[in-house]
Scaffold this motif. Structure first.
Motif, short mmCIF file in Angstrom:
data_model
loop_
_atom_site.label_atom_id
_atom_site.label_comp_id
_atom_site.label_asym_id
_atom_site.label_seq_id
_atom_site.Cartn_x
_atom_site.Cartn_y
_atom_site.Cartn_z
N GLN A 38 5.28 -3.07 3.96
CA GLN A 38 4.37 -3.48 3.64
C GLN A 38 3.44 -2.34 3.17
OE1 GLN A 38 2.96 -6.03 7.17
NE2 GLN A 38 2.13 -6.96 5.61
N ILE A 39 3.86 -1.00 3.52
CA ILE A 39 3.16 0.15 3.46
C ILE A 39 3.73 1.50 3.39
CG2 ILE A 39 2.31 0.26 5.91
CD1 ILE A 39 -0.19 1.78 4.96
N GLU A 40 3.84 2.40 2.65
CA GLU A 40 4.48 3.49 2.47
C GLU A 40 3.08 4.60 2.80
OE1 GLU A 40 7.71 4.62 -0.16
OE2 GLU A 40 7.18 2.50 -0.97
N LEU A 41 3.49 5.70 3.61
CA LEU A 41 2.34 6.73 3.71
C LEU A 41 3.23 8.20 3.54
CD1 LEU A 41 0.92 5.41 6.92
CD2 LEU A 41 -0.06 5.39 4.60
N PHE A 42 2.71 9.11 3.20
CA PHE A 42 2.95 10.47 2.80
C PHE A 42 2.02 11.31 3.61
CE2 PHE A 42 4.98 8.02 -0.75
CZ PHE A 42 6.10 8.72 -0.79
N VAL A 43 2.51 12.32 4.15
CA VAL A 43 1.83 13.40 4.85
C VAL A 43 2.07 14.84 3.87
CG1 VAL A 43 1.37 14.86 6.79
CG2 VAL A 43 1.97 12.47 7.16
N GLY A 44 1.10 15.26 3.37
CA GLY A 44 1.34 16.70 2.82
C GLY A 44 -0.06 16.75 1.69
N ILE A 101 0.92 -1.20 0.13
CA ILE A 101 -0.01 0.07 -0.09
C ILE A 101 0.80 1.29 0.12
CG2 ILE A 101 -1.93 1.31 1.15
CD1 ILE A 101 -2.63 -1.50 0.23
N VAL A 102 0.42 2.26 -0.76
CA VAL A 102 0.93 3.80 -0.76
C VAL A 102 -0.08 4.57 -0.44
CG1 VAL A 102 2.35 5.45 -1.62
CG2 VAL A 102 2.82 3.09 -2.49
N GLY A 103 -0.16 5.31 0.46
CA GLY A 103 -1.37 6.34 1.06
C GLY A 103 -0.84 7.62 1.13
N ILE A 104 -1.62 8.59 0.90
CA ILE A 104 -1.16 9.92 1.24
C ILE A 104 -2.33 10.86 1.80
CG2 ILE A 104 -1.67 10.73 -1.05
CD1 ILE A 104 0.48 12.99 -0.72
N ASP A 105 -2.06 11.80 2.83
CA ASP A 105 -3.17 12.46 3.35
C ASP A 105 -2.47 13.96 3.77
OD1 ASP A 105 -6.20 11.82 4.26
OD2 ASP A 105 -5.25 13.57 5.50
N LEU A 106 -3.41 14.88 3.58
CA LEU A 106 -2.86 16.34 4.11
C LEU A 106 -2.62 16.17 5.67
CD1 LEU A 106 -2.45 19.19 3.06
CD2 LEU A 106 -4.71 19.44 3.46
N SER A 107 -3.36 15.60 6.29
CA SER A 107 -3.53 15.88 7.89
C SER A 107 -2.31 14.85 8.44
CB SER A 107 -4.81 15.33 8.28
OG SER A 107 -4.67 15.34 9.84
N PRO A 108 -1.55 15.44 9.17
CA PRO A 108 -0.58 14.65 10.06
C PRO A 108 -1.51 13.73 11.25
CG PRO A 108 -0.14 16.76 10.63
CD PRO A 108 -1.28 16.81 9.33
N ILE A 109 -2.57 14.54 11.59
CA ILE A 109 -3.36 13.67 12.43
C ILE A 109 -3.94 12.15 12.10
CG2 ILE A 109 -5.34 13.69 14.10
CD1 ILE A 109 -5.02 16.78 14.35
#
Length: 214
Positions: free
Chosen positions: A98-104, A62-70
């Protein structure tokens, strides 16, 4: 729609869009994309969705991104995994096998940062954006994913009866955004009472690659 809108939503825990279980349309239809084992899935505007745990448990990367650090910190806590943290351009990058996450900001995510993906799962990204941002979103998504196939869940309702988000995205608009790049197939429609105020139709779509024409 400004960044402050979404930061305030998470800061005040005003996240009625978050579900306490994996989405039924995901669990029922994701295999319709006919992906190989361990395929890499991109989840834009992922929040802290439990859909991600379900996808990981199916063996996907999985790769996900969200604006919110919370949102991302809550997701990391819920997953119970250990991540390496680094700065990647304007984005914060959390990495696990298994997973990469981006904040921004989604629009600052590049093809190089994202890497190759086999599919996109869009449950709450397109419908989270007002009309003037949706063309920009779909074009950027097509660019950075190299037109990877999608499972997309949308809503359609009388926009005059309810102020979004989530916004109504009618079929003709979905076609305008994606028909040049995909074969679009409606898999199912579920009728619901959105926020107790308006009848809405939740549609799940398969966006598969168009066949090559000789």
């Amino acid at each position: 729609m400004q960044h402050d809108f979404w930061h305030d939503k998470w800061q005040n825990n005003n996240i009625g869009f978050h579900q306490d279980q994996p989405h039924a349309l995901l669990t029922q239809y994701f295999r319709s994309l006919d992906l190989k084992p361990h395929a890499r899935i991109f989840v834009p505007l992922c929040g802290k969705s439990l859909d991600i745990s379900w996808l990981i448990n199916q063996g996907y990367q999985i790769v996900g991104i969200d604006l919110s650090p919370i949102a991302i910190q809550d997701l990391i806590s819920n997953l119970g995994l250990s991540f390496k943290e680094a700065q990647s351009g304007e984005l914060t990058h959390y990495q696990h096998p298994q997973i990469e996450l981006f904040v921004g900001d989604f629009f600052q995510l590049t093809t190089q940062q994202l890497g190759d993906v086999d599919a996109v799962y869009d449950r709450a990204a397109l419908i989270a954006l007002p009309p003037q941002m949706r063309s920009q979103y779909t074009q950027h998504l097509l660019d950075i994913t190299k037109q990877a196939p999608q499972l997309l869940i949308s809503l359609e309702y009388d926009q005059n009866s309810l102020k979004g988000p989530p916004f109504s995205v009618p079929e003709h608009e979905l076609t305008e955004h994606y028909a040049t790049h995909y074969q679009i197939k409606l898999l199912e429609t579920i009728t619901e009472n959105l926020k107790g105020k308006v009848i809405a139709y939740e549609n799940v779509w398969s966006l598969g690659k168009s066949p090559q024409i000789d």
